[in-house]
Design a protein around this motif. Structure first.
Motif, short mmCIF file in Angstrom:
data_model
loop_
_atom_site.label_atom_id
_atom_site.label_comp_id
_atom_site.label_asym_id
_atom_site.label_seq_id
_atom_site.Cartn_x
_atom_site.Cartn_y
_atom_site.Cartn_z
N LEU A 59 42.73 -30.41 23.60
CA LEU A 59 43.09 -29.77 24.86
C LEU A 59 42.39 -28.42 25.00
N VAL A 60 42.33 -27.66 23.92
CA VAL A 60 41.67 -26.35 23.95
C VAL A 60 40.20 -26.50 24.31
N ARG A 61 39.56 -27.52 23.76
CA ARG A 61 38.12 -27.69 23.98
C ARG A 61 37.79 -28.07 25.42
N GLU A 62 38.78 -28.56 26.14
CA GLU A 62 38.55 -28.92 27.55
C GLU A 62 38.66 -27.74 28.49
N MET A 63 39.27 -26.65 28.03
CA MET A 63 39.59 -25.57 28.97
C MET A 63 39.47 -24.20 28.30
N SER A 72 52.96 -13.02 20.85
CA SER A 72 54.14 -12.32 21.39
C SER A 72 55.42 -13.08 21.08
N ARG A 73 55.35 -14.40 21.17
CA ARG A 73 56.55 -15.23 21.04
C ARG A 73 56.90 -15.54 19.58
N THR A 74 55.90 -16.01 18.81
CA THR A 74 56.20 -16.55 17.47
C THR A 74 55.55 -15.76 16.33
N GLY A 75 54.59 -14.90 16.66
CA GLY A 75 53.91 -14.16 15.61
C GLY A 75 52.86 -14.97 14.88
N GLU A 76 52.61 -16.20 15.35
CA GLU A 76 51.61 -17.03 14.69
C GLU A 76 51.11 -18.10 15.65
N VAL A 77 49.82 -18.38 15.59
CA VAL A 77 49.25 -19.46 16.41
C VAL A 77 47.96 -19.95 15.76
N ILE A 78 47.73 -21.25 15.86
CA ILE A 78 46.48 -21.85 15.38
C ILE A 78 45.85 -22.56 16.56
N LEU A 79 44.61 -22.19 16.87
CA LEU A 79 43.90 -22.86 17.96
C LEU A 79 42.41 -22.86 17.66
N SER A 80 41.69 -23.77 18.31
CA SER A 80 40.24 -23.85 18.08
C SER A 80 39.53 -22.98 19.11
N TYR A 81 38.23 -22.78 18.88
CA TYR A 81 37.46 -22.06 19.88
C TYR A 81 37.49 -22.84 21.18
N PRO A 82 37.63 -22.15 22.33
CA PRO A 82 37.82 -22.85 23.61
C PRO A 82 36.53 -23.46 24.15
N HIS A 85 35.83 -23.03 10.27
CA HIS A 85 35.58 -24.38 10.78
C HIS A 85 35.94 -24.52 12.26
N GLY A 86 35.61 -23.49 13.06
CA GLY A 86 35.85 -23.57 14.50
C GLY A 86 37.28 -23.34 14.92
N HIS A 87 38.12 -22.91 13.98
CA HIS A 87 39.53 -22.66 14.29
C HIS A 87 39.89 -21.20 14.07
N LEU A 88 40.91 -20.76 14.78
CA LEU A 88 41.44 -19.41 14.63
C LEU A 88 42.90 -19.51 14.19
N HIS A 89 43.23 -18.85 13.09
CA HIS A 89 44.61 -18.80 12.62
C HIS A 89 45.05 -17.35 12.72
N CYS A 90 45.95 -17.07 13.66
CA CYS A 90 46.36 -15.69 13.96
C CYS A 90 47.81 -15.50 13.50
#
Length: 417
Positions: A87-91, A103-113, A141-146
């Motif tokens: 889904l990230v790669r589409e938009m 802001s909500r959870t203090g953690e997120v993993i997503l790929s480059y958009p 590997h094209g992902h962001l772990h924040c």
């Protein structure tokens, strides 16, 4: 594969209202995850990108009701931190989930958009700002772990007034500890709309629409109702359609202040435009004038998202026009497609020189990106013969039923599989 088939030569006339703005609704939908509250969002356009954002919200655990132009998002049950890569790669806009999710959870993993291929749109500004607010970001590997225990307010000076970075910092700052100040912030109307939504929900954001935005962190959000502003780029596209076909169109539900730079350039090309409140009347001239120089700039300058449509208009102007694209590097892909229709366009890096021709002729063309696709549709409206526009999924990312809108105004355009 879906395509548009257009028989050119029809003069567009009639009246229409402009739908909600794609570039306003996406960051606001991202913002709905922050507060664990219920958001009722109205005047939502029915676009592919909106459907993708809805799927992302559902994947994260939110409940979503979507009916017509209204979406109700309850983010209280949110229980995931991984945003699905497909889904990230589409938009591209999905990157703003970074600030919202931290802001909500203090953690997120997503790929480059992903999104349109209109040249590099680096997210370095986003990452630097979020790190300045205390987050740790691992890139691999094209992902962001924040990750962050709690975001902290910071003073952030943007090297460039990036819309996405400005939105991401606002979303990160609304629940951060202390005050966040953004300098050299983007000034687009869509950022004002985001501020209005957030403040209704209990945030303390001020300064949107100026180059300095101040965000004071809060702890609680409340349920909110919000209506999306109208889409200035859809409005500009219809204005250009009226101009190029020698048409006569009344456009309603439009914020005139948001399209002043478009009005100025169309008037320079000889187009007659009357404004009245939230409506305008656009009449195409018998002869389209060339424009000595059109330069795209961040708002309130001429929008890069209208450059392709204006290029189509200038292909049939009397004389030579120059366009300087200062926002995105690779945004002249439509020029080679317009050339297939008989346009005389030479591109040199970020500059295009357009020598007006007497007429365009129908051809098989391919939309390479969202706005370039709209430009090819405009070309088809005036081309002699039949034009086919392929890969219209690009166009449908930003225009709700463009073919139906144009049909109602008198265009001979059909969508076929």
């Amino acid at each position: 594969m879906e395509k548009y088939i257009i028989n050119g030569g029809s003069r567009l006339t009639g009246e229409l209202s402009i739908s909600g703005a794609k570039n306003a609704v996406l960051p606001i939908l991202a913002a709905t995850v922050i507060g664990g509250n219920k958001s009722t969002i109205t005047n939502i356009p029915n676009l592919r990108d909106v459907q993708i954002m809805k799927e992302i919200l559902l994947t994260l655990g939110c409940t979503v009701e979507y009916d017509g132009s209204t979406m109700i998002v309850d983010s209280k049950p949110l229980n995931q931190i991984v945003v699905p890569e497909e889904l990230v790669r589409e938009m591209r806009s999905s990157i703003i989930l970074m600030g919202a999710m931290l802001s909500r959870t203090g953690e997120v993993i997503l790929s480059y958009p992903g999104g349109c291929e209109i040249g590099p749109r680096p997210i370095d500004l986003h990452l630097k700002a979020i790190r300045d607010m205390g987050a740790e970001i691992e890139e691999s590997h094209g992902h962001l772990h924040c990750k962050v225990t709690r975001l902290k307010g910071a003073e952030i000076q943007l090297d460039y007034p990036s819309v996405g970075a400005t939105e991401n910092i606002i979303l990160a700052g609304v629940k951060a500890e202390g005050t966040t100040i953004i300098r050299n912030a983007a000034r687009e109307p869509e950022i004002i709309d985001l501020q209005n939504y957030l403040n209704k929900a209990g945030a303390k954001v001020s300064g949107a629409g100026t180059s300095v935005i101040v965000i004071e962190g809060v702890d609680e959000f409340r349920d909110v109702n919000h209506s999306i502003i109208s889409d200035r780029i859809v409005a500009g596209t219809i204005m250009t359609a009226a101009a190029i076909t020698g048409g006569d169109i009344i456009i309603n539900n439009i914020v005139i202040d948001h399209v002043l730079s478009i009005i100025a350039k169309l008037r320079e090309a000889g187009v007659i435009i009357y404004t009245n409140g939230n409506s305008m009347k656009v009449m195409g001239p018998r002869k389209i004038n060339s424009i000595e120089m059109l330069q795209t700039l961040p708002y309130p300058g001429f929008p890069t998202d209208m450059q392709a449509q204006m290029m189509t208009l200038l292909t049939v102007a009397s004389g030579t026009s120059i366009i300087s694209e200062t926002v995105f590097e690779n945004r002249f892909k439509h020029a080679e497609e317009l050339a297939r229709m008989g346009a005389n366009i030479k591109t040199f890096g970020k500059v295009a020189v357009i020598k007006g021709v007497k007429e365009l002729t129908g051809a098989k063309t391919t939309a390479k990106d969202l706005r370039g696709g709209a430009a090819l549709v405009l070309a088809g409206l005036i081309a002699r013969g039949t034009t086919e526009v392929y890969d219209i999924y690009h166009i449908e990312r930003g225009y709700e039923n463009l073919h139906l809108i144009l049909q109602k105004l008198g265009a001979d355009i059909t969508k076929v599989n």
